[in-house]
Design a protein around this motif. Sequence first.
Motif, PDB file in Angstrom:
ATOM      1  N   ASP A   1       0.859  -1.189   0.000  1.00  0.00           N
ATOM      2  CA  ASP A   1       0.000   0.000   0.000  1.00  0.00           C
ATOM      3  C   ASP A   1       0.897   1.242   0.000  1.00  0.00           C
ATOM      4  O   ASP A   1       1.038   1.928   1.009  1.00  0.00           O
ATOM      5  CB  ASP A   1      -0.902  -0.006   1.237  1.00  0.00           C
ATOM      6  N   PRO A   2       1.526   1.550  -1.150  1.00  0.00           N
ATOM      7  CA  PRO A   2       2.487   2.658  -1.176  1.00  0.00           C
ATOM      8  C   PRO A   2       1.863   4.018  -0.908  1.00  0.00           C
ATOM      9  O   PRO A   2       2.534   4.912  -0.397  1.00  0.00           O
ATOM     10  CB  PRO A   2       3.075   2.579  -2.585  1.00  0.00           C
ATOM     11  N   GLU A   3       0.588   4.206  -1.242  1.00  0.00           N
ATOM     12  CA  GLU A   3      -0.043   5.507  -1.005  1.00  0.00           C
ATOM     13  C   GLU A   3      -0.149   5.797   0.493  1.00  0.00           C
ATOM     14  O   GLU A   3       0.186   6.896   0.959  1.00  0.00           O
ATOM     15  CB  GLU A   3      -1.416   5.553  -1.660  1.00  0.00           C
ATOM     16  N   LEU A   4      -0.627   4.820   1.254  1.00  0.00           N
ATOM     17  CA  LEU A   4      -0.694   4.997   2.700  1.00  0.00           C
ATOM     18  C   LEU A   4       0.708   5.162   3.274  1.00  0.00           C
ATOM     19  O   LEU A   4       0.948   6.012   4.138  1.00  0.00           O
ATOM     20  CB  LEU A   4      -1.393   3.804   3.347  1.00  0.00           C
ATOM     21  N   GLY A   5       1.649   4.351   2.795  1.00  0.00           N
ATOM     22  CA  GLY A   5       3.022   4.457   3.277  1.00  0.00           C
ATOM     23  C   GLY A   5       3.609   5.836   3.037  1.00  0.00           C
ATOM     24  O   GLY A   5       4.311   6.381   3.899  1.00  0.00           O
ATOM     25  N   LEU A   6       3.317   6.415   1.882  1.00  0.00           N
ATOM     26  CA  LEU A   6       3.848   7.741   1.568  1.00  0.00           C
ATOM     27  C   LEU A   6       3.274   8.796   2.508  1.00  0.00           C
ATOM     28  O   LEU A   6       3.980   9.713   2.945  1.00  0.00           O
ATOM     29  CB  LEU A   6       3.537   8.093   0.113  1.00  0.00           C
ATOM     30  N   GLY A   7       1.991   8.661   2.844  1.00  0.00           N
ATOM     31  CA  GLY A   7       1.403   9.589   3.801  1.00  0.00           C
ATOM     32  C   GLY A   7       2.080   9.508   5.162  1.00  0.00           C
ATOM     33  O   GLY A   7       2.328  10.531   5.816  1.00  0.00           O
ATOM     34  N   LEU A   8       2.418   8.302   5.580  1.00  0.00           N
ATOM     35  CA  LEU A   8       3.105   8.120   6.854  1.00  0.00           C
ATOM     36  C   LEU A   8       4.525   8.681   6.806  1.00  0.00           C
ATOM     37  O   LEU A   8       5.012   9.261   7.782  1.00  0.00           O
ATOM     38  CB  LEU A   8       3.136   6.634   7.216  1.00  0.00           C
ATOM     39  N   VAL A   9       5.202   8.512   5.670  1.00  0.00           N
ATOM     40  CA  VAL A   9       6.546   9.079   5.518  1.00  0.00           C
ATOM     41  C   VAL A   9       6.496  10.598   5.633  1.00  0.00           C
ATOM     42  O   VAL A   9       7.339  11.211   6.305  1.00  0.00           O
ATOM     43  CB  VAL A   9       7.167   8.662   4.174  1.00  0.00           C
ATOM     44  N   ARG A  10       5.530  11.212   5.001  1.00  0.00           N
ATOM     45  CA  ARG A  10       5.426  12.673   5.055  1.00  0.00           C
ATOM     46  C   ARG A  10       5.156  13.157   6.475  1.00  0.00           C
ATOM     47  O   ARG A  10       5.696  14.170   6.910  1.00  0.00           O
ATOM     48  CB  ARG A  10       4.331  13.135   4.093  1.00  0.00           C
ATOM     49  N   GLU A  11       4.309  12.428   7.190  1.00  0.00           N
ATOM     50  CA  GLU A  11       4.065  12.797   8.577  1.00  0.00           C
ATOM     51  C   GLU A  11       5.348  12.659   9.403  1.00  0.00           C
ATOM     52  O   GLU A  11       5.677  13.516  10.228  1.00  0.00           O
ATOM     53  CB  GLU A  11       2.959  11.915   9.162  1.00  0.00           C
ATOM     54  N   ALA A  12       6.102  11.578   9.167  1.00  0.00           N
ATOM     55  CA  ALA A  12       7.358  11.369   9.901  1.00  0.00           C
ATOM     56  C   ALA A  12       8.359  12.478   9.586  1.00  0.00           C
ATOM     57  O   ALA A  12       9.075  12.955  10.475  1.00  0.00           O
ATOM     58  CB  ALA A  12       7.945  10.004   9.543  1.00  0.00           C
ATOM     59  N   GLU A  13       8.417  12.903   8.332  1.00  0.00           N
ATOM     60  CA  GLU A  13       9.338  13.977   7.961  1.00  0.00           C
ATOM     61  C   GLU A  13       8.966  15.275   8.665  1.00  0.00           C
ATOM     62  O   GLU A  13       9.844  16.033   9.085  1.00  0.00           O
ATOM     63  CB  GLU A  13       9.325  14.164   6.440  1.00  0.00           C
ATOM     64  N   HIS A  14       7.670  15.532   8.803  1.00  0.00           N
ATOM     65  CA  HIS A  14       7.239  16.742   9.491  1.00  0.00           C
ATOM     66  C   HIS A  14       7.622  16.679  10.970  1.00  0.00           C
ATOM     67  O   HIS A  14       8.088  17.662  11.542  1.00  0.00           O
ATOM     68  CB  HIS A  14       5.728  16.919   9.353  1.00  0.00           C
ATOM     69  N   VAL A  15       7.397  15.522  11.597  1.00  0.00           N
ATOM     70  CA  VAL A  15       7.759  15.364  13.004  1.00  0.00           C
ATOM     71  C   VAL A  15       9.265  15.503  13.185  1.00  0.00           C
ATOM     72  O   VAL A  15       9.745  16.099  14.149  1.00  0.00           O
ATOM     73  CB  VAL A  15       7.278  13.994  13.531  1.00  0.00           C
ATOM     74  N   LEU A  16      10.029  14.972  12.242  1.00  0.00           N
ATOM     75  CA  LEU A  16      11.486  14.979  12.363  1.00  0.00           C
ATOM     76  C   LEU A  16      12.049  16.393  12.339  1.00  0.00           C
ATOM     77  O   LEU A  16      12.942  16.733  13.132  1.00  0.00           O
ATOM     78  CB  LEU A  16      12.099  14.154  11.225  1.00  0.00           C
ATOM     79  N   GLY A  17      11.561  17.221  11.438  1.00  0.00           N
ATOM     80  CA  GLY A  17      12.097  18.580  11.328  1.00  0.00           C
ATOM     81  C   GLY A  17      13.365  18.621  10.498  1.00  0.00           C
ATOM     82  O   GLY A  17      13.993  17.594  10.236  1.00  0.00           O
ATOM     83  N   PRO A  18      13.793  19.830  10.095  1.00  0.00           N
ATOM     84  CA  PRO A  18      14.918  19.953   9.149  1.00  0.00           C
ATOM     85  C   PRO A  18      16.297  19.779   9.767  1.00  0.00           C
ATOM     86  O   PRO A  18      17.262  19.543   9.052  1.00  0.00           O
ATOM     87  CB  PRO A  18      14.746  21.382   8.608  1.00  0.00           C
ATOM     88  N   SER A  19      16.415  19.897  11.073  1.00  0.00           N
ATOM     89  CA  SER A  19      17.749  19.923  11.682  1.00  0.00           C
ATOM     90  C   SER A  19      18.161  18.596  12.304  1.00  0.00           C
ATOM     91  O   SER A  19      19.111  18.552  13.082  1.00  0.00           O
ATOM     92  CB  SER A  19      17.808  21.020  12.759  1.00  0.00           C
ATOM     93  N   ALA A  20      17.481  17.505  11.978  1.00  0.00           N
ATOM     94  CA  ALA A  20      17.774  16.212  12.592  1.00  0.00           C
ATOM     95  C   ALA A  20      19.038  15.594  11.992  1.00  0.00           C
ATOM     96  O   ALA A  20      19.599  16.089  11.005  1.00  0.00           O
ATOM     97  CB  ALA A  20      16.589  15.269  12.419  1.00  0.00           C
ATOM     98  N   HIS A  21      19.462  14.489  12.579  1.00  0.00           N
ATOM     99  CA  HIS A  21      20.661  13.776  12.152  1.00  0.00           C
ATOM    100  C   HIS A  21      20.513  13.281  10.709  1.00  0.00           C
ATOM    101  O   HIS A  21      19.431  12.839  10.298  1.00  0.00           O
ATOM    102  CB  HIS A  21      20.889  12.598  13.095  1.00  0.00           C
ATOM    103  N   PRO A  22      21.589  13.337   9.898  1.00  0.00           N
ATOM    104  CA  PRO A  22      21.501  12.901   8.494  1.00  0.00           C
ATOM    105  C   PRO A  22      21.026  11.462   8.322  1.00  0.00           C
ATOM    106  O   PRO A  22      20.344  11.153   7.337  1.00  0.00           O
ATOM    107  CB  PRO A  22      22.943  13.068   7.990  1.00  0.00           C
ATOM    108  N   THR A  23      21.371  10.571   9.236  1.00  0.00           N
ATOM    109  CA  THR A  23      20.932   9.178   9.120  1.00  0.00           C
ATOM    110  C   THR A  23      19.410   9.096   9.099  1.00  0.00           C
ATOM    111  O   THR A  23      18.827   8.360   8.293  1.00  0.00           O
ATOM    112  CB  THR A  23      21.494   8.338  10.283  1.00  0.00           C
ATOM    113  N   ALA A  24      18.757   9.851   9.981  1.00  0.00           N
ATOM    114  CA  ALA A  24      17.294   9.821  10.023  1.00  0.00           C
ATOM    115  C   ALA A  24      16.703  10.362   8.722  1.00  0.00           C
ATOM    116  O   ALA A  24      15.763   9.777   8.159  1.00  0.00           O
ATOM    117  CB  ALA A  24      16.796  10.641  11.219  1.00  0.00           C
TER     118      ALA A  24
END
Length: 437
Positions: free
Chosen positions: A238-261
Amino acid sequence: MANALATCDMATILEGVRTAHGWSQGELARAIDYSQSWVSRVVNGQQALTVNQVQVLAQRLDVPLHLLRFGGAPPPGGPVRQEVDTTRHRGPGRAVSAGAVLTTAPPPSLAPAPSRSGAHHSVNETTAPALRSITGGQRRMDATSPARHLLPSAVTHVHLAEQMLTNSRGTPFHPELSAAASEASGFAAWLHADQGDMGSARMHYRSAVVRARQAGMRLLDVYMLGSLAAFEIDTADDPELGLGLVREAEHVLGPSAHPTAHAWLACVGALAHAGIGDRSAAGRAIGRAEKEVARTSNTDPPWPWVFAFDQAKVAGYRALVGVRLRSPHDAREAFAEAFAPQAANAKQSAVLQVELASAHAEAGDVDEAFRLAREALTTGVRFASERVIGRVRMFRRRYRGPRAGCVEALDRELASLLTTIAASGWGSGKETTRESP
């Protein structure tokens, strides 16, 4: 779901929880200890709720009151964004709400019972580290042990972690124990997925996300969100649902997080884009990952990551993207950079072998493709891994080339495996993968 939480719309919340778990209305009623007729009236807008009833429902579903805009404080580390439009229509009559996935608490079987007075005496500063060390040991054993051998103890460990979390209410140890419970549930989800139990895997992943948010640990939240995304993309297809979850995770992570994340999330997102068929977006995501791993600060990976994401790992994802986009030559070049047949985790290597087999088959190298598939099948049988065996079966179903001797050899092994499974009793889980359209 986000709007319902913001306005304390319990009718919509109850229906969202029911849909997310796949429950009937009667099962939802049993979970919250009300009658089915009462639930029906609430969902249909025929039953008004008192303040006390809202509090009781939130407690029984373990929905934090601050998410309802009802009171209480947000978790440490700042609130998590709630204004997410993640409803995706995927065909007539079908909709998937990522909001329901993210805001639904662990199901009642995992949710802690009301805290008993004085129960916190069993919790101290050593409890969370002890629980996390057990999970760490189980994870290390996963590399060399069948998931079915580890699963009973892993599930028991989840219940232990949940009980300790219950006992920690009102103590300063609650956030750390929420994190420990999250890690335990995440590992149990991984094992269930390996055994082909999709429902239990998804249940534990959702629990892991909720507990990570209760812990207020942003990186753990992102890790569990990304793990759930990878599950939905790669195992549930289910790549569409997965992509939505990735976008939410990216928002939670923020721009200044560790490069590995950042690199890891970009790679998971690339798989989602490839699954949807968006070649350009998949390429851009891989490009972002490559830039992140090249940063000089990409050392000493942050917990809960164990190893820093490097160019070889990005190459592995680039290869998987190539397979999904039917670019066999690109995939084989990337596999040559990334593939490690002697990797410590034999089951993970077997999954990669099947992907590499698909690339060879697309390129017309049938003998090598089926040699790799047979090797992967041997590993899958040795570890009783439904995940690996299911990948090999899917590879065979997708093959439409000439019926050479190597093809017949794999067919014989797969047919023999059915008899072995019936005689031994293992592998009764449903196959977890399905062919793409």
